[in-house]
Design an enzyme around this catalytic site. Structure first.
Site, short mmCIF file in Angstrom:
data_model
loop_
_atom_site.label_atom_id
_atom_site.label_comp_id
_atom_site.label_asym_id
_atom_site.label_seq_id
_atom_site.Cartn_x
_atom_site.Cartn_y
_atom_site.Cartn_z
N LYS A 190 0.69 -1.22 -0.19
CA LYS A 190 -0.07 -0.21 0.16
C LYS A 190 0.86 1.35 0.07
O LYS A 190 0.61 2.32 -0.37
CB LYS A 190 -0.95 0.13 1.26
CG LYS A 190 -0.48 -0.07 2.47
CD LYS A 190 0.09 1.30 3.10
CE LYS A 190 0.96 1.14 4.42
NZ LYS A 190 1.59 2.16 4.76
N GLU A 226 9.02 3.89 3.19
CA GLU A 226 9.54 2.64 2.58
C GLU A 226 8.96 2.46 1.27
O GLU A 226 9.51 1.54 0.32
CB GLU A 226 8.83 1.49 3.72
CG GLU A 226 9.35 1.33 5.14
CD GLU A 226 10.74 0.58 5.26
OE1 GLU A 226 11.48 0.30 4.08
OE2 GLU A 226 10.98 0.21 6.12
N1 LIG Z 1 5.64 5.39 11.71
C1 LIG Z 1 4.38 4.67 11.39
O1 LIG Z 1 3.38 5.11 11.39
C2 LIG Z 1 4.48 3.15 11.42
C3 LIG Z 1 3.40 2.38 11.55
C4 LIG Z 1 3.51 0.80 11.33
C5 LIG Z 1 4.62 0.47 10.59
N2 LIG Z 1 5.75 0.91 10.36
C6 LIG Z 1 6.93 0.62 9.70
O2 LIG Z 1 7.91 0.40 10.66
C7 LIG Z 1 9.15 0.59 10.08
C8 LIG Z 1 9.88 2.19 10.89
O3 LIG Z 1 9.33 2.97 10.77
P1 LIG Z 1 9.29 4.19 11.76
O4 LIG Z 1 8.17 5.18 11.37
O5 LIG Z 1 9.76 3.86 13.09
O6 LIG Z 1 10.86 4.95 11.02
P2 LIG Z 1 11.85 5.68 11.82
O7 LIG Z 1 12.78 6.18 10.29
O8 LIG Z 1 11.07 6.66 12.52
O9 LIG Z 1 12.66 4.64 12.55
C9 LIG Z 1 13.46 3.70 11.80
C10 LIG Z 1 14.29 3.06 12.81
O10 LIG Z 1 15.19 1.95 12.41
C11 LIG Z 1 16.44 2.10 12.71
N3 LIG Z 1 17.30 1.66 11.35
C12 LIG Z 1 17.29 2.27 10.19
N4 LIG Z 1 18.46 1.60 9.62
C13 LIG Z 1 19.10 0.78 10.55
C14 LIG Z 1 19.85 -0.11 10.42
N5 LIG Z 1 20.71 -0.22 9.11
N6 LIG Z 1 20.49 -0.99 11.29
C15 LIG Z 1 19.91 -0.77 12.66
N7 LIG Z 1 19.01 0.16 12.66
C16 LIG Z 1 18.35 0.72 11.83
C17 LIG Z 1 16.52 3.63 12.91
O11 LIG Z 1 17.80 3.72 14.05
C18 LIG Z 1 15.32 3.70 13.63
O12 LIG Z 1 15.13 3.46 14.99
C19 LIG Z 1 9.04 0.84 8.73
O13 LIG Z 1 9.20 -0.18 7.97
C20 LIG Z 1 7.55 1.55 8.65
O14 LIG Z 1 6.80 0.97 7.48
C21 LIG Z 1 5.65 2.70 10.64
O1 LIG Z 2 4.07 6.94 7.30
P1 LIG Z 2 4.03 5.86 6.46
O2 LIG Z 2 3.67 6.09 4.93
O3 LIG Z 2 5.12 4.93 6.60
O4 LIG Z 2 2.75 4.90 7.06
C1 LIG Z 2 2.70 4.33 8.31
C2 LIG Z 2 1.76 3.24 8.49
O5 LIG Z 2 2.27 2.21 7.71
C3 LIG Z 2 0.50 3.35 8.47
O6 LIG Z 2 -0.25 2.35 9.06
#
Ligand SMILES: NC(=O)c1ccc[n+]([C@@H]2O[C@H](COP(=O)([O-])OP(=O)(O)OC[C@H]3O[C@@H](n4cnc5c(N)ncnc54)[C@H](O)[C@@H]3O)[C@@H](O)[C@H]2O)c1
Ligand SMILES: O=P(O)(O)OC[C@H](O)CO
Length: 289
Positions: free
Chosen positions: A146, A236
Site C-alpha cells: 500500500k 518505505e
Molecule cells: N511510523 C508509523 O506510523 C509506522 C506504522 C506501522 C509500521 N511502520 C513501519 O515501521 C518501520 C519503521 O518506521 P518508523 O516510522 O519507526 O521509521 P523511523 O525512520 O522513525 O525509524 C526507523 C528505525 O530503524 C532504525 N534503523 C534504520 N536503519 C537501520 C540499520 N541499518 N540498522 C539498525 N537500525 C536501523 C533507525 O535507527 C530507527 O530506530 C517501517 O518499516 C515502517 O513502514 C511505521
Molecule cells: O508514514 P507511512 O507512510 O510509513 O505509514 C505509516 C503506517 O504504515 C500506516 O499504517
C-alpha cells in the site's frame, strides 16, 4: 507504550541506544522489531548471536521488501530463527495518532495461532483493538504494497485531481495489490481486511503518512532527493516500488500504477505525464473473470 500500559515490562533498543542489544535481550519473552527495511537482516543476525529462550516470540512491524531477495521482513526473521514463532503486526496504524491515544485497530498474523493469540493479549486495550489472522504473508504484503499506492495518492492530491480520481486510484491500487499478493501466495480476503484495504485508506488519505508526503511533494515539483532529505522517518514505498517492479517483471504481473510511480521516482517523467499514461492505457474489462 501499549504493552507497557497493559503492565508488561518493556525495554527499548536502537542502534543509537547506550544500552547494548545483548543486555536488552536478556530473558525476554517477546522481541518486537520496527526497524526500517534496510536494517532488518543485519539486526536479525545481531540478535541471533545472543542467547534466547526457544519460547521467545518475534513480532515484526516493518513494512518493506528486501532489495536483494524480495523477501518480506517476517521471511527474513523466520529464516534466521527457524524454530521460533514469528508474528506479523500490521494495520492502519499511523504512529502519531496512536501516540495521542486515539483509538485504532490492527492485525497480528502467524502460522502459529497460539503465538498470534499471545501477542493479541499483550497489546489489546480499550484504545487498541487487535485481531488475529492466519495469513501472515497477506497481512505483511498489504502493509507493504500500500505504500506505493500511497505515493500515488499523494500525487493525486498534490495535483488536486479530485475525489473521483482518488477513489479510482485507490480502488485500482487495491486490484494491483491483490494481483501481486495472490501470485505471491497470499489470500484475497486478507487484502480486504484491516491490514490491506484498512491501511490503504489510512495511508492514502493522511498527510501524517510519509509515503503520501513523498507523492504530494513530487507533485509540487520537488525532487526525490530534496523530499527525502527533509522527511521525518522512513518512506518505505520508495524502496518497495523498486523491488516490486523487479518482482512484477520476473513474474509477468501487470502493475500499471506501480510502473508510473517508479518512473516518477526515477525522475523519468512528471506527475502530469504519469497521470496521462494511466488514463490513456488501452481500455479493458474491470476484471478478468
Ligand atoms: N511510523 C508509523 O506510523 C509506522 C506504522 C506501522 C509500521 N511502520 C513501519 O515501521 C518501520 C519503521 O518506521 P518508523 O516510522 O519507526 O521509521 P523511523 O525512520 O522513525 O525509524 C526507523 C528505525 O530503524 C532504525 N534503523 C534504520 N536503519 C537501520 C540499520 N541499518 N540498522 C539498525 N537500525 C536501523 C533507525 O535507527 C530507527 O530506530 C517501517 O518499516 C515502517 O513502514 C511505521
Ligand atoms: O508514514 P507511512 O507512510 O510509513 O505509514 C505509516 C503506517 O504504515 C500506516 O499504517
Amino acid at each position: 507504550n501499549l504493552a507497557a500500559a497493559n503492565g508488561h515490562e518493556v525495554r527499548l533498543w536502537s542502534r543509537h541506544s547506550s544500552q547494548t542489544l545483548e543486555a536488552v535481550l536478556k530473558d525476554v519473552q517477546i522481541v518486537l522489531s520496527a526497524i526500517s527495511m534496510t536494517g532488518v537482516r543485519d539486526v536479525a543476525y545481531q540478535v541471533h548471536s545472543f542467547p534466547l529462550s526457544p519460547e521467545t516470540i518475534f513480532i515484526t512491524a516493518t513494512k518493506g521488501l528486501d532489495p536483494q531477495t524480495t523477501c518480506t521482513p517476517s521471511q527474513i526473521w523466520q529464516t534466521i530463527f527457524p524454530n521460533h514463532a514469528v508474528v506479523v503486526l500490521s494495520g492502519p496504524n499511523l504512529s502519531k495518532e496512536i501516540e495521542q491515544e486515539l483509538p485504532a485497530a490492527t492485525v497480528v498474523a502467524s502460522n502459529i495461532p497460539k503465538a498470534a493469540e499471545v501477542v493479541q493479549l499483550v497489546f489489546s486495550s480499550h484504545r487498541f483493538r487487535v485481531y488475529t489472522n492466519p495469513d501472515p504473508l497477506g497481512v505483511e504484503l498489504g502493509g507493504t504494497l500500500k505504500n506505493v499506492i500511497a505515493i500515488a495518492a499523494g500525487v493525486c492530491d498534490g495535483l488536486q485531481l479530485g475525489t473521483n480520481a482518488k477513489a479510482a486510484l485507490v480502488t485500482r491500487g487495491l486490484t494491483e495489490i491483490i494481483r501481486v499478493g495472490n501470485d505471491w501466495g497470499a489470500k484475497t480476503e486478507t487484502f480486504y481486511g484491516l491490514s490491506g484495504l484498512g491501511d490503504l485508506l489510512a495511508t492514502c488519505n493522511s498527510p501524517l503518512s510519509r509515503n503520501y508526503q513523498v507523492g504530494y511533494q513530487l507533485a509540487g515539483g520537488k525532487t526525490l532527493t530534496e523530499i527525502l532529505a527533509n522527511l521525518q522517518g522512513t518512506a518505505e514505498g520508495v524502496n518497495t516500488c523498486r523491488v516490486l517492479i523487479q518482482r512484477a517483471k520476473q513474474q509477468n504481473i501487470a502493475v500499471p500504477i506501480t510502473e508510473q510511480v517508479y518512473r516518477l521516482l526515477q525522475g523519468d517523467i512528471t506527475a502530469r505525464q504519469a497521470l496521462d499514461e494511466l488514463m490513456l492505457r488501452d481500455i479493458k474489462p474491470e476484471y478478468n473473470y
